[in-house]
Design an enzyme around this catalytic site. Structure first.
Site, PDB file in Angstrom:
ATOM      1  N   ARG A 169      10.131  22.912  -2.762  1.00 44.56           N
ATOM      2  CA  ARG A 169      10.350  22.621  -4.190  1.00 44.56           C
ATOM      3  C   ARG A 169      11.033  23.793  -4.902  1.00 44.56           C
ATOM      4  NH1 ARG A 169       8.335  18.863  -8.367  1.00 44.56           N
ATOM      5  NH2 ARG A 169       7.618  20.004 -10.193  1.00 44.56           N
ATOM      6  N   ILE A 178      11.951  17.972 -14.822  1.00 47.25           N
ATOM      7  CA  ILE A 178      11.473  17.416 -13.555  1.00 47.25           C
ATOM      8  C   ILE A 178       9.978  17.183 -13.689  1.00 47.25           C
ATOM      9  CG2 ILE A 178      11.254  19.743 -12.520  1.00 47.25           C
ATOM     10  CD1 ILE A 178      11.709  18.376  -9.786  1.00 47.25           C
ATOM     11  N   SER A 179       9.518  16.024 -13.229  1.00 48.95           N
ATOM     12  CA  SER A 179       8.107  15.659 -13.335  1.00 48.95           C
ATOM     13  C   SER A 179       7.233  16.573 -12.488  1.00 48.95           C
ATOM     14  CB  SER A 179       7.894  14.232 -12.823  1.00 48.95           C
ATOM     15  OG  SER A 179       8.695  13.332 -13.535  1.00 48.95           O
ATOM     16  N   GLN A 180       5.935  16.583 -12.831  1.00 48.14           N
ATOM     17  CA  GLN A 180       4.981  17.320 -12.010  1.00 48.14           C
ATOM     18  C   GLN A 180       4.932  16.652 -10.627  1.00 48.14           C
ATOM     19  OE1 GLN A 180       1.671  15.334 -14.580  1.00 48.14           O
ATOM     20  NE2 GLN A 180       0.608  16.483 -12.993  1.00 48.14           N
ATOM     21  N   PHE A 197       8.646  10.530 -19.835  1.00 44.91           N
ATOM     22  CA  PHE A 197       9.873  10.941 -19.153  1.00 44.91           C
ATOM     23  C   PHE A 197      10.978  11.171 -20.179  1.00 44.91           C
ATOM     24  CE2 PHE A 197       9.761  10.408 -14.477  1.00 44.91           C
ATOM     25  CZ  PHE A 197       8.462  10.000 -14.330  1.00 44.91           C
TER      26      PHE A 197
END
Ligand code: SAH
Length: 205
Positions: free
Chosen positions: A25, A48-50, A194
């Site tokens: 990541r 960017i999402s968790q 989002f």
């Protein structure tokens, strides 16, 4: 990250956990601490999402026949991380991004991490990418007011699945649609937040 954030919250498919353990990541996320349990900023005001949300969406999109060789369309390439997870799972990935500079840097990062078979397209992803249809799975990583019709049309009729946050600009629910012929079966209620899907079948500019 895999145990504390993903497996402990109930996502336990071995191939999913393996993919999250394998994809670096930190190659995709520069700001903050890449493995933290939180969403992080990307260039161009994007997010960017968790990791858990990326895992939840990936899990919900799993094709009935599995990931190996599955045709998958992602809308919203961003950093390239979600695309890398799908490629690591064995999918044939196409990812569409409206910001050319994000797509270019995602391409470099995907190459650095060894995922050079991901096809990157610059454009309005609310039109999908008809050239690669039908898709076994479609993952939309930006939020829209409704599911764009072209994306439904490009789903494989025999069980293709689409996952997308649907709602307002500030609050959405993770929506899953499964296609059975001309029937589209909806499920899912997880609340999420989002960045907006900007385009003809998304929110306006
Ligand atoms: N999946 C990404 C995170 C995506 S953030 C990752 O793993 O890093 C949402 C992305 O959707 C942003 O990069 C934004 O520019 C993009 N986006 C928004 N509307 C879009 C559209 N209509 N077509 C393609 N990309 C879009």
């Amino acid at each position: 990250m895999v145990h504390e954030q993903i497996a402990s919250r109930g996502l336990r498919e071995p191939d999913l956990l393996r993919a999250f353990a394998k994809v670096p990541r930190h190659v995709f996320v520069e700001a903050g601490s890449p493995y933290a349990d939180e969403a992080l900023p990307l260039p161009a005001g994007q997010t960017i999402s968790q990791p858990y949300i990326v895992a939840l969406m990936t899990d919900a999109a799993r094709p009935a026949v599995g990931w190996q060789g599955a045709r998958v369309l992602e809308i919203g390439t961003g950093s390239g991380y979600q695309a890398a997870i799908l490629a690591e799972l064995g999918a044939e990935v196409t990812s569409v991004e409206r910001h050319a500079e994000l797509s270019e840097s995602a391409g470099r990062r995907l190459g650095d991490a060894g995922y050079d078979r991901v096809r990157l397209v610059v454009g309005d992803g609310t039109h999908g990418w008809p050239q690669g249809a039908p898709y076994d799975a479609v993952i939309v990583t930006a939020a829209g007011p409704s599911v764009p019709k072209p994306l439904l049309d490009q789903l494989a009729p025999d069980g293709g699945k689409l996952v997308m946050p649907v709602g307002t600009r500030v609050h959405q629910e993770l929506t899953v649609v499964e296609r059975r012929g001309e029937e589209f079966i909806r499920s899912g209620r997880d609340p999420v937040v989002f960045v907006p899907l900007i385009g003809e079948h998304g929110f306006g500019e």
